[in-house]
Design a protein around this motif. Structure first.
Motif, short mmCIF file in Angstrom:
data_model
loop_
_atom_site.label_atom_id
_atom_site.label_comp_id
_atom_site.label_asym_id
_atom_site.label_seq_id
_atom_site.Cartn_x
_atom_site.Cartn_y
_atom_site.Cartn_z
N ALA A 27 31.54 -20.38 70.38
CA ALA A 27 31.08 -19.05 70.81
C ALA A 27 31.86 -17.95 70.13
O ALA A 27 31.29 -16.92 69.71
N ILE A 28 33.17 -18.14 69.99
CA ILE A 28 34.00 -17.13 69.32
C ILE A 28 33.59 -16.98 67.86
O ILE A 28 33.46 -15.87 67.34
N VAL A 33 30.74 -14.06 63.46
CA VAL A 33 29.69 -14.02 62.43
C VAL A 33 28.70 -12.91 62.73
O VAL A 33 28.25 -12.18 61.84
N GLY A 34 28.34 -12.77 64.02
CA GLY A 34 27.42 -11.71 64.40
C GLY A 34 27.95 -10.32 64.10
O GLY A 34 27.19 -9.41 63.76
N LEU A 35 29.26 -10.13 64.22
CA LEU A 35 29.86 -8.85 63.89
C LEU A 35 29.96 -8.64 62.38
O LEU A 35 29.90 -7.50 61.90
N VAL A 40 28.05 -7.10 56.10
CA VAL A 40 27.70 -7.69 54.81
C VAL A 40 26.37 -7.12 54.32
O VAL A 40 26.22 -6.76 53.14
N GLN A 41 25.38 -7.04 55.23
CA GLN A 41 24.08 -6.49 54.85
C GLN A 41 24.20 -5.03 54.43
O GLN A 41 23.55 -4.59 53.47
#
Length: 298
Positions: A27-28, A33-35, A40-41
């Protein structure tokens, strides 16, 4: 007693992760990765926008070289008569063809038959040639080929358009922009000032585009409804239900960058104009000699 403690220590040190601990770690990592992905995009889009601005700067510089060489800007489109119909009927030699020698494409210029229509069989090889300088990296219709982002269709696109008029109007010889039917505008005729007049800008090609050779709405646009008028979005991407444009409809500028589009003024300055720009100010910037004071900053 000491040996008992040693055995207990070894037992505890060899104990594996529990399922709960493993799920917490996963989960961490997912949160991290979500942050990270949006950043990156955003970095990738910033790089693509920078590359797009470089393309616009190169095209603007080529326009200047053309004006220095032949003493006028290239014609928006060369055709015996007007108004121009955005159909594959006519000569329709675009400004993009005329600046080929100034964007390192002299071979393409030499292979183009100026006596024939841009849609003629003689010009088919040049018409299918994808020129990286004319392609925006943010356009979803591009793919990487040999390290260069290029159109994958048989009729190569152009993602930059010349400014032909300050409002929606057929492409004709009486337009008030800088690039229109058989135009030969000199810098001395840009009475509003080259630093206050739009030369080219980004656009979204319609599905039925005619390629970068075509001096139709495929390479010419106006500023009316900039940021408002819906454009066709291709390759299965969701978009507005846009009716098929008529033969004399031209359309406005636009881009796949968030919030606006990249433009080059006649003096060569490259600017990113926001969709929130005052429409009246934008209309003034599109006309080469309206004689009015600008209605604000841009």
């Amino acid at each position: 007693m000491l040996s008992k403690h040693i055995r207990e220590f070894k037992f505890r040190s060899l104990r594996a992760f529990t399922l709960v601990e493993l799920l917490v770690v996963i989960a961490i990592i997912g949160v991290m990765v979500g942050l990270l992905l949006p950043a990156v995009q955003a970095a990738r889009e910033a790089a693509r926008r920078s590359s797009c601005m470089n393309n616009v700067a190169q095209i603007g510089l080529a326009m200047h070289h053309h004006e220095f060489s032949v003493e006028h800007l290239p014609s928006g489109t060369i055709n015996p008569d007007g108004p121009i119909r955005s159909e594959p009927i006519g000569k329709h030699i675009s400004w993009t063809v005329q600046i080929l020698p100034f964007i390192e494409q002299r071979n393409a210029y030499e292979h183009f038959d100026f006596d024939a229509s841009v849609y003629a069989t003689e010009n088919a090889p040049v018409r299918s040639l994808a020129i990286p300088t004319l392609l925006c990296p943010s356009n979803p219709g591009l793919r990487v080929f040999n390290g260069i982002e290029a159109a994958t269709v048989s009729i190569a696109e152009c993602h930059y358009a010349g400014s032909h008029h300050d409002s929606e109007s057929p492409i004709d010889d009486d337009n008030n922009g800088l690039l229109f039917l058989n135009s030969k505008v000199r810098y001395s005729e840009i009475l509003d000032g080259s630093s206050q007049t739009i030369l080219i800008g980004e656009m979204r090609p319609y599905d039925a585009h005619l390629g970068w050779l075509s001096g139709t709405r495929s390479t010419l646009r106006n500023v009316e409804n900039f940021g408002i008028q819906p454009q066709l979005i291709r390759n299965g991407m969701p978009g507005y239900p846009v009716p098929a444009p008529g033969p004399f409809d031209v359309g406005t500028f636009g881009s796949y960058h968030a919030g606006g589009a990249v433009f080059s003024l006649a003096d060569g300055a490259v600017r990113f104009l926001s969709h929130s720009i005052d429409p009246e100010l934008l209309k003034q910037l599109a006309a080469r000699a309206d004689g009015e004071l600008l209605k604000g900053d841009f």
